[in-house]
Motif scaffolding. Structure first.
Motif, PDB file in Angstrom:
ATOM      1  N   LYS A  31      77.667  31.471  44.864  1.00 55.44           N
ATOM      2  CA  LYS A  31      77.994  31.702  46.249  1.00 55.44           C
ATOM      3  C   LYS A  31      76.854  31.961  47.107  1.00 55.44           C
ATOM      4  N   LYS A  32      75.904  32.733  46.446  1.00 50.87           N
ATOM      5  CA  LYS A  32      74.724  33.150  46.889  1.00 50.87           C
ATOM      6  C   LYS A  32      73.466  33.411  45.850  1.00 50.87           C
ATOM      7  N   PRO A  33      72.467  32.786  46.011  1.00 53.89           N
ATOM      8  CA  PRO A  33      71.604  32.558  44.782  1.00 53.89           C
ATOM      9  C   PRO A  33      70.936  34.280  44.698  1.00 53.89           C
ATOM     10  N   ASN A  34      70.704  34.558  43.392  1.00 55.87           N
ATOM     11  CA  ASN A  34      70.132  35.839  43.265  1.00 55.87           C
ATOM     12  C   ASN A  34      68.569  35.846  42.459  1.00 55.87           C
ATOM     13  N   LEU A  35      68.562  34.729  41.891  1.00 62.42           N
ATOM     14  CA  LEU A  35      67.030  34.514  41.037  1.00 62.42           C
ATOM     15  C   LEU A  35      65.933  33.781  41.868  1.00 62.42           C
ATOM     16  N   TYR A  36      66.411  33.068  42.711  1.00 64.10           N
ATOM     17  CA  TYR A  36      65.543  31.979  43.387  1.00 64.10           C
ATOM     18  C   TYR A  36      65.836  32.216  45.088  1.00 64.10           C
ATOM     19  N   LYS A  37      64.617  31.786  45.624  1.00 62.64           N
ATOM     20  CA  LYS A  37      64.665  31.796  47.124  1.00 62.64           C
ATOM     21  C   LYS A  37      63.795  30.396  47.693  1.00 62.64           C
ATOM     22  N   ASP A  51      60.739  32.332  42.168  1.00 56.03           N
ATOM     23  CA  ASP A  51      61.422  32.923  41.043  1.00 56.03           C
ATOM     24  C   ASP A  51      61.336  34.425  41.496  1.00 56.03           C
ATOM     25  N   LEU A  52      62.401  34.836  41.973  1.00 56.42           N
ATOM     26  CA  LEU A  52      62.384  36.530  42.449  1.00 56.42           C
ATOM     27  C   LEU A  52      62.018  37.402  41.171  1.00 56.42           C
ATOM     28  N   ARG A  53      62.166  37.201  39.970  1.00 58.00           N
ATOM     29  CA  ARG A  53      62.090  37.878  38.893  1.00 58.00           C
ATOM     30  C   ARG A  53      60.582  38.357  38.654  1.00 58.00           C
TER      31      ARG A  53
END
Length: 682
Positions: A31-37, A51-53
């Motif tokens: 539903k909504k990306p959490n790992l990438y923008k 990569d947000l990590r």
């Protein structure tokens, strides 16, 4: 970020083009990306993901990275039909590469569903996905069985398998090196096993044909497999399959304790071990063609052999039959589903396929006999902790395979550690898993090895629990006897077999002569082209000859006239096509390189024709040499005149009507042989 309506429509269009529902569902579940923008530039090609990590971008410079990769592939891989990548990225590389009309398919492994989710909002891949030009595999769920269909013998992935390599889309994906290496092994195993299944050695095939013919007399004077299945069907509900992995010995006390309550199938190599522990098996199978394997039967075990039925493939080494006869053992030969054995049309002796190890053979026979529960013991398919490949009691030593192959790690029985295996055992495991996956909904399959490698689609359970739960009542022994053929039946079968072998030898002789004439012309042209100052003047002739040889190859593979030779022809053609694929992908930078490439392809085709000529000559000589065993037996039985008539009839079929008569005969055979219900084929 919030997606525009246009981006949402793009996403839906891409999703609708995906043909695998489970894969589609995975992407839609986000539903909504959490790992990438997403990071977008002014140029429509400037699409990057972060990569947000670790806050690292997938591309250093999306446009320059794309240009560099496209340039590299245009120069070095322009003639490749299939390519494999790890990492989908923004997907623009694949859109660009597929502008090349030579490229048919791209296989892409991606571990992060969010990357696909984002990419599908910005680039239209719907046409490429629908037409399988882009094939996406979720790397975390990739398995041998999921990849094997991709490399079936008619696919471009198979045809170009010798040009296989896996590239990464960007340096970002280097951090997944371990997974990339794992996937490389999976693909390499799928390729290797596909090539093995489709034949890779004509002389291996010739050895099988030779040993089949040498063993015909013994086969045809013993009981047949169809009677065996009919009379022994449903005599038990549970079967134990005994293999010779290093863990076997610990299970033997229980096996001995429960022997009266279960049917025991054992590998040829386990037979001497079971004798040592006074555990009588019901069935002992053999399929390997080597002389050393036959030595498992070179023992005088006296009364121990009473009521045991031995089940050798007809293509095993003749010494196996020599020992079976020497010690008066009961045996039933089984044919493998190979073209020459089908051509022989001895359908009462049955056919079994998909048996690359003796455990596979035992498993299939146990299933055909109606066993509802099948238990594996000693099926380690891995080294013991001390490096042993077999039990201490193994006839050829506990370290027989300990240094033959390079070991590597796979998941262990129980799933809580790794064990060492090698490529052959891994291929056994893979094909066994294919078998068990197709039958696990019909029967219960237990792996009670309690060691070695994990075998998917089996129920892992301690051997003691299997015995206590499944083996409660004694089996009614002795089992019904399998009748032997009458003297009249033996005579008829041996005469029929002699005719078919002799006819094939004459057919090979005819094809050898035809190829000699054709090769004489081709060799002259090959020399002329080689010495030419300018290949351009011979371009059309080279192209025509390449097409002619290709048509001849296709004709030989598809036409029923060549059914008896197919077993040798197919691996030759298989190797030629795999090798030619490497020639087709060679880069061409100018006209001279283009013509040199054409000459190389022509030369390889001529070599194939020469190899084929040599193969049919070898089959002719082999058949005429090895049929003497059957001929001597028939002469002893007083059939000298019948043999002369058979030879005259064979000559007449080949010389008078040649291919026409053979084609009619083989078409008739195929109609019969592939009626599985009627002839008991599996």
């Amino acid at each position: 970020m919030k997606f525009t309506q246009e981006q949402k429509d793009m996403f839906r269009k891409n999703i609708d083009a995906i043909q695998v529902k489970s894969f589609k569902d995975k992407i839609c579940a986000i539903k909504k990306p959490n790992l990438y923008k997403v990071v977008l530039g002014k140029d429509p090609l400037d699409i990057n993901f972060v990569d947000l990590r670790d806050n690292k971008k997938i591309y250093k410079n999306p446009i320059k990275d794309l240009e560099d990769m496209l340039k590299k592939y245009d120069v070095e891989y322009r003639y490749y039909k299939v390519l494999t990548f790890y990492g989908f990225g923004n997907g623009l590389l694949f859109k660009g590469l597929l502008q090349n009309p030579n490229l048919a398919h791209i296989l892409v492994f991606e571990r992060e569903i969010e990357i696909l989710f984002l990419a599908f909002h910005f680039v239209d891949f719907s046409k490429e996905l629908k037409e399988n030009k882009i094939i996406i595999s979720f790397s975390k769920e990739a398995t041998y069985n999921s990849l094997l269909p991709l490399y079936n013998h008619k696919s471009l992935f198979y045809f170009y398998s010798r040009t296989y390599f896996m590239d990464i889309t960007t340096v970002y994906y280097e951090k997944f090196e371990e997974e990339i290496l794992y996937l490389n092994r999976l693909v390499s195993t799928a390729i290797k096993n596909s090539i093995l299944m489709n034949g890779n050695d004509p002389y291996d095939a010739l050895q099988g044909i030779s040993q089949y013919v040498l063993n015909l007399k013994d086969k045809l004077t013993n009981s047949n497999f169809k009677d065996f299945l009919r009379l022994r069907k449903n005599t038990s509900k549970t079967a134990i399959i005994v293999s010779t992995g290093p863990s076997l010995i610990k299970q033997l006390p229980l096996l001995k304790q429960y022997r009266d309550k279960v049917v025991i199938f054992c590998a040829d190599s386990a037979y001497p071990i079971l004798y040592k522990y006074a555990i009588k098996p019901d069935y002992v199978s053999m399929l390997e063609r080597t002389e050393i394997t036959a030595e498992f039967f070179n023992h005088d075990f006296g009364d121990f052999d009473e009521d045991i039925v031995f089940l050798p493939y007809t293509i095993v080494h003749p010494n196996a039959y020599k020992y079976l006869n020497k010690y008066n053992r009961k045996y039933i030969s089984i044919d493998k589903l190979l073209s020459f054995q089908l051509y022989m049309n001895l359908t009462k002796y049955g056919y079994i396929d998909y048996t690359i190890s003796v455990a596979h053979l035992n498993f299939i026979v146990a299933y055909m006999l109606g066993n509802e529960n099948i238990i594996f013991i000693g099926q380690d398919l891995a080294y013991a902790d001390n490096g042993n490949s077999h039990p201490d009691e193994y006839q050829n030593s506990a370290t027989y395979e300990s240094s033959l192959y390079t070991p590597f790690d796979i998941e262990a029985y129980g799933g809580n550690k790794l064990v060492k295996t090698h490529t052959i055992w891994k291929s056994f495991k893979d094909s066994l898993e294919t078998l068990t996956s197709s039958l696990c909904n019909k029967i219960k399959i237990y792996n009670a090895t309690e060691g070695g490698a994990r075998i998917e689609h089996t129920i892992e359970k301690p051997f003691k629990e299997c015995c206590e739960e499944l083996l409660k009542e004694d089996i009614q022994r002795p089992f019904v006897k399998i009748p032997l053929p009458s003297k009249k039946q033996e005579d008829e079968l041996m005469l029929k077999a002699y005719f078919r072998v002799y006819l094939s030898a004459k057919h090979c002789e005819k094809e050898e002569k035809n190829m000699n004439e054709r090769l004489s012309i081709l060799s002259e042209k090959l020399q002329k082209y080689k010495n030419a100052d300018n290949l351009k003047e011979f371009e059309k002739d080279m192209e025509d000859e390449i097409n002619n040889i290709d048509k001849l190859r296709q004709f030989m593979l598809d036409d029923k006239e060549f059914f008896d030779i197919y077993e040798l022809l197919q691996p030759l053609a298989n190797q030629l096509m795999l090798h030619l694929a490497k020639c087709y992908t060679l880069p061409v930078r100018d006209e001279n390189e283009r013509l040199a490439k054409m000459y190389l392809i022509f030369k390889e085709n001529v070599l194939f024709a020469d190899y084929f000529r040599g193969a049919v000559k070898e089959q002719k000589n082999t058949l005429l040499r090895d049929i003497k065993v059957l001929e001597e037996e028939l002469l002893k039985r007083g059939f000298e005149k019948r043999l002369l008539k058979i030879k005259a009839r064979s000559e007449n079929i080949i010389n008078k009507d040649g291919g026409g008569a053979l084609k009619i005969m083989f078409n008739f055979l195929l109609k019969r042989l592939f009626n599985k219900k009627k002839d008991g084929l599996i």
